[in-house]
Scaffold this active site. Structure first.
Site, mmCIF file in Angstrom:
data_model
loop_
_atom_site.group_PDB
_atom_site.id
_atom_site.type_symbol
_atom_site.label_atom_id
_atom_site.label_comp_id
_atom_site.label_asym_id
_atom_site.label_seq_id
_atom_site.Cartn_x
_atom_site.Cartn_y
_atom_site.Cartn_z
ATOM 1 N N LYS A 112 -1.123 -14.950 2.908
ATOM 2 C CA LYS A 112 -2.222 -14.525 3.799
ATOM 3 C C LYS A 112 -3.291 -15.612 3.897
ATOM 4 C CE LYS A 112 -1.642 -9.793 4.659
ATOM 5 N NZ LYS A 112 -1.978 -8.524 4.073
ATOM 6 N N LYS A 192 10.680 -11.778 7.343
ATOM 7 C CA LYS A 192 10.490 -10.348 7.147
ATOM 8 C C LYS A 192 9.898 -9.752 8.431
ATOM 9 C CE LYS A 192 6.789 -8.768 5.194
ATOM 10 N NZ LYS A 192 5.651 -8.396 4.358
ATOM 11 N N LYS A 195 4.236 -7.121 11.884
ATOM 12 C CA LYS A 195 3.430 -7.070 13.094
ATOM 13 C C LYS A 195 2.896 -8.460 13.414
ATOM 14 C CE LYS A 195 0.868 -4.958 16.266
ATOM 15 N NZ LYS A 195 -0.570 -5.008 16.215
HETATM 16 P P1 TYM Z 1 1.976 -2.639 4.384
HETATM 17 O O1 TYM Z 1 1.024 -1.858 5.198
HETATM 18 O O2 TYM Z 1 2.143 -4.091 4.676
HETATM 19 O O3 TYM Z 1 3.413 -1.990 4.457
HETATM 20 C C1 TYM Z 1 3.625 -0.611 4.191
HETATM 21 C C2 TYM Z 1 4.973 -0.433 3.517
HETATM 22 O O4 TYM Z 1 6.023 -0.925 4.351
HETATM 23 C C3 TYM Z 1 6.814 -1.848 3.614
HETATM 24 N N1 TYM Z 1 7.311 -2.877 4.547
HETATM 25 C C4 TYM Z 1 8.584 -3.277 4.621
HETATM 26 N N2 TYM Z 1 9.678 -2.884 3.935
HETATM 27 C C5 TYM Z 1 10.845 -3.493 4.246
HETATM 28 N N3 TYM Z 1 10.957 -4.450 5.203
HETATM 29 C C6 TYM Z 1 9.875 -4.871 5.902
HETATM 30 N N4 TYM Z 1 9.996 -5.797 6.837
HETATM 31 C C7 TYM Z 1 8.614 -4.271 5.613
HETATM 32 N N5 TYM Z 1 7.357 -4.445 6.107
HETATM 33 C C8 TYM Z 1 6.575 -3.586 5.432
HETATM 34 C C9 TYM Z 1 5.883 -2.435 2.559
HETATM 35 O O5 TYM Z 1 6.585 -2.961 1.464
HETATM 36 C C10 TYM Z 1 5.062 -1.216 2.192
HETATM 37 O O6 TYM Z 1 5.728 -0.431 1.219
HETATM 38 N N6 TYM Z 1 -0.523 -3.467 0.145
HETATM 39 C C11 TYM Z 1 0.258 -2.493 0.867
HETATM 40 C C12 TYM Z 1 -0.472 -1.190 1.102
HETATM 41 C C13 TYM Z 1 -1.005 -0.530 -0.129
HETATM 42 C C14 TYM Z 1 -0.240 0.127 -1.131
HETATM 43 C C15 TYM Z 1 -1.193 0.604 -2.064
HETATM 44 C C16 TYM Z 1 1.116 0.335 -1.322
HETATM 45 C C17 TYM Z 1 -2.320 -0.423 -0.483
HETATM 46 N N7 TYM Z 1 -2.424 0.264 -1.649
HETATM 47 C C18 TYM Z 1 -0.783 1.292 -3.217
HETATM 48 C C19 TYM Z 1 1.513 1.028 -2.474
HETATM 49 C C20 TYM Z 1 0.572 1.490 -3.396
HETATM 50 C C21 TYM Z 1 0.640 -3.082 2.204
HETATM 51 O O7 TYM Z 1 0.019 -3.980 2.691
HETATM 52 O O8 TYM Z 1 1.664 -2.440 2.828
#
Ligand code: TYM
Length: 326
Positions: A112, A192, A195
């Site tokens: 990031k 991966k 968005k």
């Molecule tokens: P975020 O918003 O980027 O993504 C949400 C969830 O989707 C999964 N994900 C994917 N899995 C497989 N292939 C992909 N291409 C893909 N893109 C996204 C992510 O692994 C995630 O599970 N930091 C976290 C949000 C968060 C969180 C938490 C998660 C904040 N607090 C506490 C678990 C526990 C995030 O940015 O996810």
């Protein structure tokens, strides 16, 4: 007593099939077994540039999509992170037991800060501390996530250990639950799906828009002509078949691809049909919810109220352990 499970998702504006397969589909299934707490993590999303004017719509949209995908507020607590301020309070406490060196090792921080060079702020750096607080304020032991979040869950365990060592046993060491779709690649077949890379299929896209994207999606790079046999094992479109298509159609596509019996376009058409069939009822439910904001607002308020009960209890224990209350 069911074990507590926590997970969160950022309100990116448009959730995609990577989020759906890697996380949300699993969240829905896990509601039956665990005491689930699911959050739209708005305070995480402000660590990069964003438009405050359209943020409410993005947050609302994320909640609506989770409901439309099958998160059931009677089974799980669904809420918006900033509505339960104990998350940020606990994050501050945790930041005092988290070594800077550990945060500097985080792959997501490195990526990031590379992507947002003009805005490498402290929030981006301490992002995983807030994530640890999200999980531990509910003393959750399970965290369903995609592969990219596993490192943050490991850090959460370290934060819990550090806190417990200093102030006495309070927090459990949580485990990630990583779905089979742990890392869905984008339509470029390389990075991966995300968005920000614009290589995604959005959950709310029309069948026509989806076809326009799927039609040009990268397949087996060695298959140059229709007459060349292909290799489904290295084809991202085939990987998507394994998540959306019934076993018979998966077998058919794999077999006919290997002998050039069908071309990539034929294979993509079958996938497209199956993705559309799975997403159509989700899109339908999302449209109904979009027209019924009041019900969604009520669900969000009720989720926050139910989460606050646990979060306030934990913070009460934490303040006593720290010695700021007596
Ligand atoms: P975020 O918003 O980027 O993504 C949400 C969830 O989707 C999964 N994900 C994917 N899995 C497989 N292939 C992909 N291409 C893909 N893109 C996204 C992510 O692994 C995630 O599970 N930091 C976290 C949000 C968060 C969180 C938490 C998660 C904040 N607090 C506490 C678990 C526990 C995030 O940015 O996810």
């Amino acid at each position: 007593m069911k074990e507590t499970l926590f997970s969160g998702i950022q309100p990116t504006g448009e959730l995609h099939i990577g989020n759906y397969l890697g996380a949300i589909r699993n969240w829905v299934a896990l509601q039956e077994t665990y005491d689930c707490v699911y959050s739209v993590v708005d305070y995480h999303a402000i660590t990069i540039e964003y438009d405050a004017a359209t943020f409410p719509a993005r947050i609302m949209n994320a909640v609506i999509m989770l409901l439309a995908c099958g998160i059931d507020p009677r089974k799980a607590r669904l809420f918006v992170q900033s509505h339960v301020p104990e998350h940020t309070e606990l994050a501050w406490v945790f930041s005092s037991v988290t070594p800077m060196g550990e945060l500097g090792r985080m792959t997501q921080f490195k990526e990031k800060s590379e992507q947002h060079r003009q805005n490498v702020n402290a929030g981006l750096f301490t992002y995983p501390v807030l994530q640890a607080a999200d999980i531990l304020v509910y003393k959750a032991t399970r965290v369903p996530v995609g592969e990219d979040q596993v490192q943050h869950i490991e850090l959460t365990r370290e934060v819990a250990r550090a806190f417990n060592a200093r102030y006495g046993a309070m927090f459990p060491e949580c485990q990630a639950i990583v779905s089979k779709a742990r890392r869905i690649l984008g339509l470029d077949g390389k990075a991966k799906m995300s968005k920000s890379l614009n290589n995604y299929l959005g959950l709310m896209e029309s069948p026509e828009a989806m076809w326009e994207k799927l039609r040009v999606a990268v397949t087996d790079p060695a298959r140059k002509r229709r007459s060349d046999p292909g290799n489904p094992d290295v084809c991202n479109v085939f990987t998507l078949h394994t998540f959306f298509s019934p076993p018979g159609e998966q077998e058919y596509c794999a077999k006919e691809c290997r002998c050039a019996g069908i071309g990539c376009i034929d294979c993509k058409k079958i996938l497209w049909k199956n993705i559309c069939a799975e997403l159509a009822p989700i899109q339908e439910r999302a449209r109904t919810l979009q027209a019924d904001r009041k019900s969604v607002e009520d669900i969000i308020a009720d989720g926050a109220r139910r989460c606050a009960i646990t979060a306030q209890q934990t913070m009460c224990e934490v303040r006593h352990a720290l010695g700021v209350r007596w």
